[in-house]
Motif scaffolding. Structure first.
Motif, PDB file in Angstrom:
ATOM      1  N   PHE A  10       0.928  -1.395  -0.091  1.00 59.45           N
ATOM      2  CA  PHE A  10      -0.165  -0.032   0.136  1.00 59.45           C
ATOM      3  C   PHE A  10       0.761   1.381   0.087  1.00 59.45           C
ATOM      4  O   PHE A  10       1.882   1.463   0.697  1.00 59.45           O
ATOM      5  N   GLU A  11       0.443   2.075  -0.826  1.00 58.41           N
ATOM      6  CA  GLU A  11       1.553   3.499  -0.985  1.00 58.41           C
ATOM      7  C   GLU A  11       0.407   4.640  -1.018  1.00 58.41           C
ATOM      8  O   GLU A  11      -0.788   4.471  -1.204  1.00 58.41           O
ATOM      9  N   GLY A  12       1.071   5.876  -0.644  1.00 58.47           N
ATOM     10  CA  GLY A  12       0.345   6.936  -1.136  1.00 58.47           C
ATOM     11  C   GLY A  12       0.863   8.204  -0.143  1.00 58.47           C
ATOM     12  O   GLY A  12       1.851   7.866   0.646  1.00 58.47           O
ATOM     13  N   PRO A  13       0.620   9.305  -0.433  1.00 55.70           N
ATOM     14  CA  PRO A  13       1.035  10.475   0.232  1.00 55.70           C
ATOM     15  C   PRO A  13       0.677  10.397   1.699  1.00 55.70           C
ATOM     16  O   PRO A  13      -0.247   9.417   2.178  1.00 55.70           O
ATOM     17  N   GLU A  14       1.017  11.333   2.670  1.00 56.35           N
ATOM     18  CA  GLU A  14       0.588  11.394   4.089  1.00 56.35           C
ATOM     19  C   GLU A  14      -0.932  11.496   4.078  1.00 56.35           C
ATOM     20  O   GLU A  14      -1.422  12.151   3.313  1.00 56.35           O
ATOM     21  N   GLY A  15      -1.508  10.581   5.059  1.00 54.34           N
ATOM     22  CA  GLY A  15      -2.960  10.896   5.396  1.00 54.34           C
ATOM     23  C   GLY A  15      -3.791  10.355   4.213  1.00 54.34           C
ATOM     24  O   GLY A  15      -4.864  10.535   4.156  1.00 54.34           O
ATOM     25  N   SER A  16      -3.242   9.347   3.438  1.00 52.20           N
ATOM     26  CA  SER A  16      -3.960   8.719   2.236  1.00 52.20           C
ATOM     27  C   SER A  16      -5.038   7.601   2.770  1.00 52.20           C
ATOM     28  O   SER A  16      -5.723   7.098   1.886  1.00 52.20           O
ATOM     29  N   LYS A 130       9.690  -7.529  -5.786  1.00 47.13           N
ATOM     30  CA  LYS A 130       8.829  -6.619  -6.337  1.00 47.13           C
ATOM     31  C   LYS A 130       7.303  -6.990  -5.856  1.00 47.13           C
ATOM     32  O   LYS A 130       7.175  -8.176  -5.843  1.00 47.13           O
ATOM     33  N   PRO A 131       6.506  -6.141  -5.415  1.00 51.33           N
ATOM     34  CA  PRO A 131       5.286  -6.317  -4.917  1.00 51.33           C
ATOM     35  C   PRO A 131       4.536  -6.914  -6.384  1.00 51.33           C
ATOM     36  O   PRO A 131       4.539  -6.662  -7.323  1.00 51.33           O
ATOM     37  N   ASP A 132       3.443  -7.999  -5.883  1.00 47.79           N
ATOM     38  CA  ASP A 132       2.649  -8.439  -6.962  1.00 47.79           C
ATOM     39  C   ASP A 132       1.667  -7.454  -7.427  1.00 47.79           C
ATOM     40  O   ASP A 132       1.120  -7.558  -8.500  1.00 47.79           O
ATOM     41  N   ILE A 133       1.209  -6.842  -6.224  1.00 51.79           N
ATOM     42  CA  ILE A 133       0.378  -5.644  -6.529  1.00 51.79           C
ATOM     43  C   ILE A 133       0.484  -4.424  -5.736  1.00 51.79           C
ATOM     44  O   ILE A 133       0.893  -4.866  -4.580  1.00 51.79           O
ATOM     45  N   THR A 134       0.071  -3.382  -6.324  1.00 47.15           N
ATOM     46  CA  THR A 134       0.349  -2.352  -5.130  1.00 47.15           C
ATOM     47  C   THR A 134      -0.792  -1.293  -5.325  1.00 47.15           C
ATOM     48  O   THR A 134      -1.249  -1.048  -6.434  1.00 47.15           O
ATOM     49  N   PHE A 135      -1.311  -0.814  -4.273  1.00 45.38           N
ATOM     50  CA  PHE A 135      -2.340  -0.040  -4.306  1.00 45.38           C
ATOM     51  C   PHE A 135      -1.952   1.286  -3.852  1.00 45.38           C
ATOM     52  O   PHE A 135      -1.472   1.657  -2.639  1.00 45.38           O
ATOM     53  N   LEU A 171       2.111   9.279  -8.788  1.00 44.35           N
ATOM     54  CA  LEU A 171       1.356   9.173 -10.131  1.00 44.35           C
ATOM     55  C   LEU A 171       2.160   8.764 -11.193  1.00 44.35           C
ATOM     56  O   LEU A 171       1.503   7.942 -12.147  1.00 44.35           O
ATOM     57  N   SER A 172       3.087   9.340 -11.446  1.00 45.59           N
ATOM     58  CA  SER A 172       4.298   8.834 -12.248  1.00 45.59           C
ATOM     59  C   SER A 172       4.559   7.402 -12.223  1.00 45.59           C
ATOM     60  O   SER A 172       4.469   6.793 -13.375  1.00 45.59           O
ATOM     61  N   ILE A 173       4.581   6.889 -11.255  1.00 47.90           N
ATOM     62  CA  ILE A 173       4.936   5.356 -10.919  1.00 47.90           C
ATOM     63  C   ILE A 173       4.009   4.682 -11.544  1.00 47.90           C
ATOM     64  O   ILE A 173       4.043   3.607 -12.134  1.00 47.90           O
ATOM     65  N   ALA A 174       2.708   4.981 -11.029  1.00 51.86           N
ATOM     66  CA  ALA A 174       1.301   4.471 -11.488  1.00 51.86           C
ATOM     67  C   ALA A 174       1.402   4.306 -12.985  1.00 51.86           C
ATOM     68  O   ALA A 174       0.824   3.419 -13.766  1.00 51.86           O
ATOM     69  N   ARG A 175       1.510   5.424 -13.514  1.00 53.23           N
ATOM     70  CA  ARG A 175       1.548   5.543 -15.154  1.00 53.23           C
ATOM     71  C   ARG A 175       2.632   4.686 -15.749  1.00 53.23           C
ATOM     72  O   ARG A 175       2.272   4.048 -16.679  1.00 53.23           O
ATOM     73  N   LYS A 176       3.800   4.457 -15.343  1.00 51.66           N
ATOM     74  CA  LYS A 176       4.808   3.714 -15.631  1.00 51.66           C
ATOM     75  C   LYS A 176       4.498   2.233 -15.825  1.00 51.66           C
ATOM     76  O   LYS A 176       4.909   1.542 -16.478  1.00 51.66           O
ATOM     77  N   GLU A 177       3.750   1.778 -14.785  1.00 50.37           N
ATOM     78  CA  GLU A 177       3.330   0.201 -14.220  1.00 50.37           C
ATOM     79  C   GLU A 177       2.113  -0.009 -14.042  1.00 50.37           C
ATOM     80  O   GLU A 177       1.709  -0.254 -12.901  1.00 50.37           O
ATOM     81  N   PRO A 178       1.215   0.199 -14.747  1.00 49.08           N
ATOM     82  CA  PRO A 178      -0.199   0.138 -14.652  1.00 49.08           C
ATOM     83  C   PRO A 178      -0.426  -1.125 -14.359  1.00 49.08           C
ATOM     84  O   PRO A 178      -1.757  -1.528 -13.777  1.00 49.08           O
ATOM     85  N   GLY A 179       0.264  -2.301 -14.849  1.00 47.06           N
ATOM     86  CA  GLY A 179      -0.123  -3.656 -14.540  1.00 47.06           C
ATOM     87  C   GLY A 179      -0.051  -3.921 -13.204  1.00 47.06           C
ATOM     88  O   GLY A 179      -0.647  -4.828 -12.524  1.00 47.06           O
ATOM     89  N   ARG A 180       1.025  -3.367 -12.243  1.00 43.60           N
ATOM     90  CA  ARG A 180       1.169  -3.645 -11.130  1.00 43.60           C
ATOM     91  C   ARG A 180       0.507  -2.515 -10.008  1.00 43.60           C
ATOM     92  O   ARG A 180       0.009  -2.811  -9.055  1.00 43.60           O
ATOM     93  N   VAL A 181       0.542  -1.337 -10.340  1.00 40.39           N
ATOM     94  CA  VAL A 181       0.155  -0.186  -9.500  1.00 40.39           C
ATOM     95  C   VAL A 181      -1.305  -0.037  -9.709  1.00 40.39           C
ATOM     96  O   VAL A 181      -1.692   0.655 -10.857  1.00 40.39           O
ATOM     97  N   LYS A 182      -2.143  -0.221  -8.762  1.00 39.40           N
ATOM     98  CA  LYS A 182      -3.548   0.248  -9.111  1.00 39.40           C
ATOM     99  C   LYS A 182      -3.842   1.488  -8.139  1.00 39.40           C
ATOM    100  O   LYS A 182      -3.605   1.480  -7.026  1.00 39.40           O
ATOM    101  N   ALA A 183      -4.122   2.681  -8.967  1.00 40.49           N
ATOM    102  CA  ALA A 183      -4.377   3.989  -8.307  1.00 40.49           C
ATOM    103  C   ALA A 183      -5.831   4.092  -8.005  1.00 40.49           C
ATOM    104  O   ALA A 183      -6.674   3.819  -8.839  1.00 40.49           O
TER     105      ALA A 183
END
Ligand code: TMP
Length: 206
Positions: A10-16, A130-135, A171-183
């Motif tokens: 799980f990732e995100g800015p502070e307070g996400s 590497k994570p299998d999936i990242t939210f 958001l750039s990471i999510a755009r680069k790896e849409p298969g792994r990162v679910k925004a």
């Protein structure tokens, strides 16, 4: 039971709200009969928790970004070796609040360190894990900081300019790896967001 473990971050800015969502997902997966380890970064082992204290102590406000990046990596080396890899080998699902993407977003995109250097060091300390999936729970940086509360740690005390760069980095990471990162937007109904998380997690658990 899973033959091979699964690694969910799980990732995100502070307070996400990532910790809340991670906890809810763990409860759900446990009820489904999966063996789950919920942990966090930096932390999750007694050595890594000590490093966390140094990193988040507001008294260390003069910390250089190189020192900061290497301390996050040191904490990561320990938790990967001591907790995450053994759990995955036992076929468990590991749910971790933050991982290498956080170093890319905070020390890389916001702190100005080379993304390549961070990726190379991360490759060494994680042994290529590497994570299998990242939210990625996305939230406006100012709103997130407000949600995070008043007693701010060293990272939360960085400028709004810095935290905006963290958000855009994610958001750039999510755009680069849409298969792994679910925004996902973190501002909607908690139940609706959690439902999406559960569905995506179950898909890869089977
Ligand atoms: P937390 O608030 O999610 O527990 O994370 C602690 C802080 O550390 C948070 O401000 C994000 C930051 N952080 C980094 O700057 N780089 C990293 O590699 C990690 C894992 C966290």
């Amino acid at each position: 039971m899973l033959k091979r473990g699964l690694f969910i971050t799980f990732e995100g800015p502070e307070g996400s709200g990532k910790t809340t969502h991670a906890k809810l997902l763990c409860e759900f997966l446990r009820k489904k009969g999966f063996r789950v380890l919920h942990t966090r970064e930096p932390g999750g082992t007694s050595i890594s928790e000590k490093i966390r204290k140094i990193l988040l102590d507001p008294k260390n406000k003069g910390m250089d970004v190189g020192c900061e990046m290497l301390l996050y990596m040191a904490a990561r080396a320990q938790i990967v070796e001591q907790e995450i890899l053994p759990a995955l080998e036992q076929g468990r699902i590991v749910v971790c609040d933050r991982f290498t993407d956080a170093t890319l977003a905070y020390q890389g995109y916001a702190g100005g360190m080379s993304l390549k250097v961070i990726e190379n060091i991360a490759g060494i300390v994680t042994k290529g894990l590497k994570p299998d999936i990242t939210f990625l729970l996305d939230i406006d940086a100012r709103l997130g900081l407000l949600r995070a509360g008043r007693s701010k740690d060293r990272m939360e005390r960085k400028s709004i300019f810095y935290h905006n760069k963290v958000r855009n980095g994610y958001l750039s990471i999510a755009r680069k790896e849409p298969g792994r990162v679910k925004a996902l937007s973190s501002t909607g109904e908690i139940n609706v967001t959690q439902e999406e998380i559960r569905k995506a997690a179950l898909k890869i658990c089977r």
